[in-house]
Design an enzyme around this catalytic site. Sequence first.
Site, short mmCIF file in Angstrom:
data_model
loop_
_atom_site.label_atom_id
_atom_site.label_comp_id
_atom_site.label_asym_id
_atom_site.label_seq_id
_atom_site.Cartn_x
_atom_site.Cartn_y
_atom_site.Cartn_z
N THR A 294 0.87 -1.18 0.00
CA THR A 294 0.00 0.00 0.00
C THR A 294 0.91 1.23 0.00
O THR A 294 1.81 1.32 0.84
CB THR A 294 -0.91 -0.02 1.25
N GLU B 56 -3.54 -8.24 5.88
CA GLU B 56 -3.26 -8.29 7.33
C GLU B 56 -3.65 -9.66 7.91
O GLU B 56 -4.16 -9.73 9.04
CB GLU B 56 -4.00 -7.17 8.06
N GLU C 33 -8.32 -17.52 6.69
CA GLU C 33 -7.83 -18.87 7.04
C GLU C 33 -6.73 -18.75 8.10
O GLU C 33 -6.68 -19.54 9.06
CB GLU C 33 -7.28 -19.58 5.79
C1 LIG Z 1 -5.00 -4.26 -1.54
C2 LIG Z 1 -3.89 -4.93 -0.80
C3 LIG Z 1 -3.08 -4.18 0.03
C4 LIG Z 1 -2.02 -4.78 0.71
N1 LIG Z 1 -1.18 -4.00 1.46
C5 LIG Z 1 -0.05 -4.56 1.96
C6 LIG Z 1 0.93 -3.73 2.57
O1 LIG Z 1 0.78 -2.51 2.69
N2 LIG Z 1 2.08 -4.32 3.02
C7 LIG Z 1 2.29 -5.65 2.90
O2 LIG Z 1 3.35 -6.12 3.33
N3 LIG Z 1 1.37 -6.48 2.33
C8 LIG Z 1 0.21 -5.96 1.85
N4 LIG Z 1 -0.72 -6.76 1.23
C9 LIG Z 1 -0.46 -8.19 1.11
C10 LIG Z 1 -1.39 -9.06 1.93
O3 LIG Z 1 -1.09 -8.94 3.30
C11 LIG Z 1 -1.27 -10.50 1.41
O4 LIG Z 1 -1.85 -10.53 0.11
C12 LIG Z 1 -1.93 -11.47 2.32
O5 LIG Z 1 -1.20 -11.62 3.51
C13 LIG Z 1 -2.09 -12.86 1.68
O6 LIG Z 1 -0.89 -13.30 1.15
P1 LIG Z 1 -0.84 -13.88 -0.34
O7 LIG Z 1 -1.49 -12.89 -1.24
O8 LIG Z 1 0.56 -14.26 -0.66
O9 LIG Z 1 -1.74 -15.17 -0.31
P2 LIG Z 1 -1.25 -16.65 0.05
O10 LIG Z 1 -0.46 -16.63 1.29
O11 LIG Z 1 -0.66 -17.25 -1.17
O12 LIG Z 1 -2.64 -17.35 0.34
C14 LIG Z 1 -3.49 -17.82 -0.72
C15 LIG Z 1 -4.65 -18.60 -0.09
O13 LIG Z 1 -4.12 -19.73 0.64
C16 LIG Z 1 -4.55 -19.69 1.98
N5 LIG Z 1 -3.48 -20.18 2.85
C17 LIG Z 1 -2.15 -19.86 2.81
N6 LIG Z 1 -1.49 -20.50 3.77
C18 LIG Z 1 -2.40 -21.25 4.45
C19 LIG Z 1 -2.36 -22.14 5.57
N7 LIG Z 1 -1.21 -22.40 6.19
N8 LIG Z 1 -3.50 -22.71 5.99
C20 LIG Z 1 -4.69 -22.46 5.36
N9 LIG Z 1 -4.80 -21.64 4.30
C21 LIG Z 1 -3.68 -21.04 3.85
C22 LIG Z 1 -4.83 -18.21 2.26
O14 LIG Z 1 -5.70 -18.05 3.35
C23 LIG Z 1 -5.44 -17.76 0.93
O15 LIG Z 1 -6.78 -18.12 0.88
C24 LIG Z 1 -1.80 -6.17 0.58
C25 LIG Z 1 -2.65 -6.94 -0.25
C26 LIG Z 1 -3.67 -6.34 -0.94
C27 LIG Z 1 -4.52 -7.19 -1.85
#
Ligand SMILES: Cc1cc2nc3c(=O)[nH]c(=O)nc-3n(C[C@H](O)[C@H](O)[C@H](O)COP(=O)(O)OP(=O)(O)OC[C@H]3O[C@@H](n4cnc5c(N)ncnc54)[C@H](O)[C@@H]3O)c2cc1C
Length: 411
Positions: free
Chosen positions: A171, A391, A395
């Site tokens: 962000t 955040e 899950e």
């Molecule tokens: C609009 C937006 C703003 C954001 N802002 C920031 C920011 O300012 N700073 C920052 O650092 N990040 C930011 N993020 C990132 C955000 O925190 C991550 O997208 C989020 O933590 C999920 O990580 P991922 O996208 O890699 O999904 P993944 O970790 O790949 O997860 C994909 C799916 O798998 C599930 N999953 C993963 N691991 C497990 C498990 N062990 N058990 C069960 N289910 C699981 C998840 O719940 C999800 O449904 C932002 C994201 C968005 C979309």
Amino acid sequence: MTTGPDAPGAFSLEPGPDLREMRDWVHGFATDVIRPAGAEWDEREETPWPILDEAAKIGLYSLDFFSAQWLEPSGLGIPIAFEELFWGDAGIALSLVGSTLAAVAVASNGTPEQIGEWLPEMFGGPGDVKLGAFCASEPEAGSDVGAIRTRAEYREASDEWILNGTKSWATNGGIADVHVVVASVDSSLGARGQASFVVPPGTPGLSQGQKFRKHGVRASHTAEVVLDGVRVPGRCLVGGRERLDARLARVRSGGPSGEQAAMKTFEASRPSVAAMAVGVGRAAVEFARDYATQRITFGRPIGQNQAVGFMLADMQAAVDAARLLTWRAAWMARQGLALDGAEGSMSKLVASETAVRVTEQAIQILGGNGYTRDFPVERWHRDAKIFTIFEGTSEIQRMIIGRAVTGLDVR
Ligand SMILES: Cc1cc2nc3c(=O)[nH]c(=O)nc-3n(C[C@H](O)[C@H](O)[C@H](O)COP(=O)(O)OP(=O)(O)OC[C@H]3O[C@@H](n4cnc5c(N)ncnc54)[C@H](O)[C@@H]3O)c2cc1C
């Protein structure tokens, strides 16, 4: 006479006069400035700089305002302010509060000098609005923060850290004045070998990668941040060298890593995200309620049909329940009580899932109108979905709550 929490009737859910005054003031700005601009900035998919500036002029977009609410003694300052801002419009509100992520990262772990130097640089002032960005997530490391690949290497001779890697989903990423970057200083230690670094304004080697085109919260800028040989002075290591060395030594000798302290910080900050979701949910309930009392079909208001009236009843009850969980967690965190029951995660899980559900129900109540961009509920539904993802996804929240409930290592 007994006073304090043990006094007869001392429990109260009524915010005090200062909080009520703040709530009404923020609500006024949300009503007059944020809400009317929501559709425009959603279409533009840009940071609403003029609105940030207007908020800065009245002191709402300012370090003073946010720090006063963080320090508010009941713990309800931030939940109440965020609920009102996000009630106005989630995309614009996320632009208004996006810098607080980076500010909290420095405020909770930084030295007093770092807090004094960098926090003002994340907010600026009227006519010179500034932003902060917190960059932890990477393409391969969102939920799995231990998989962070960005590296920080120390050069003793010049007392500098060299950062290399690519951050995702930040962000305000690339447009911020100050970036706070989480990097690995010892990759063999996973999440326990990470540290945060302040990257000061204009540092060479930091650039914006792709800007993401999103489903919702489109008035908030989200982008990749590329770190290519970024050099920052030693004083930019958040918390300082001595603390990092002591922590790494503890981890290498099998002692506590400080990870638990980090988890406690997350648990305490989750109610603020929950409050954002409560704001969007409340907006949807109010809008659908007003529509249901005015829209006539078969000669009577649609709200008079039990199918619609019951839906509104469920929506209102769910939003109120989400707010109560949010206030409980925020209050406990501010009183220094341990959130051992995962109260922060519960508030975030319930509020975010509620926001998605009630915004969908609001579309249903508005019928065809609800599905068009002439009415705000379709936008609010798109916006609400983010709360179940960032955040910590739903899950991940369930995993944390499951561990607290069972005492087992739920995975
Ligand atoms: C609009 C937006 C703003 C954001 N802002 C920031 C920011 O300012 N700073 C920052 O650092 N990040 C930011 N993020 C990132 C955000 O925190 C991550 O997208 C989020 O933590 C999920 O990580 P991922 O996208 O890699 O999904 P993944 O970790 O790949 O997860 C994909 C799916 O798998 C599930 N999953 C993963 N691991 C497990 C498990 N062990 N058990 C069960 N289910 C699981 C998840 O719940 C999800 O449904 C932002 C994201 C968005 C979309």
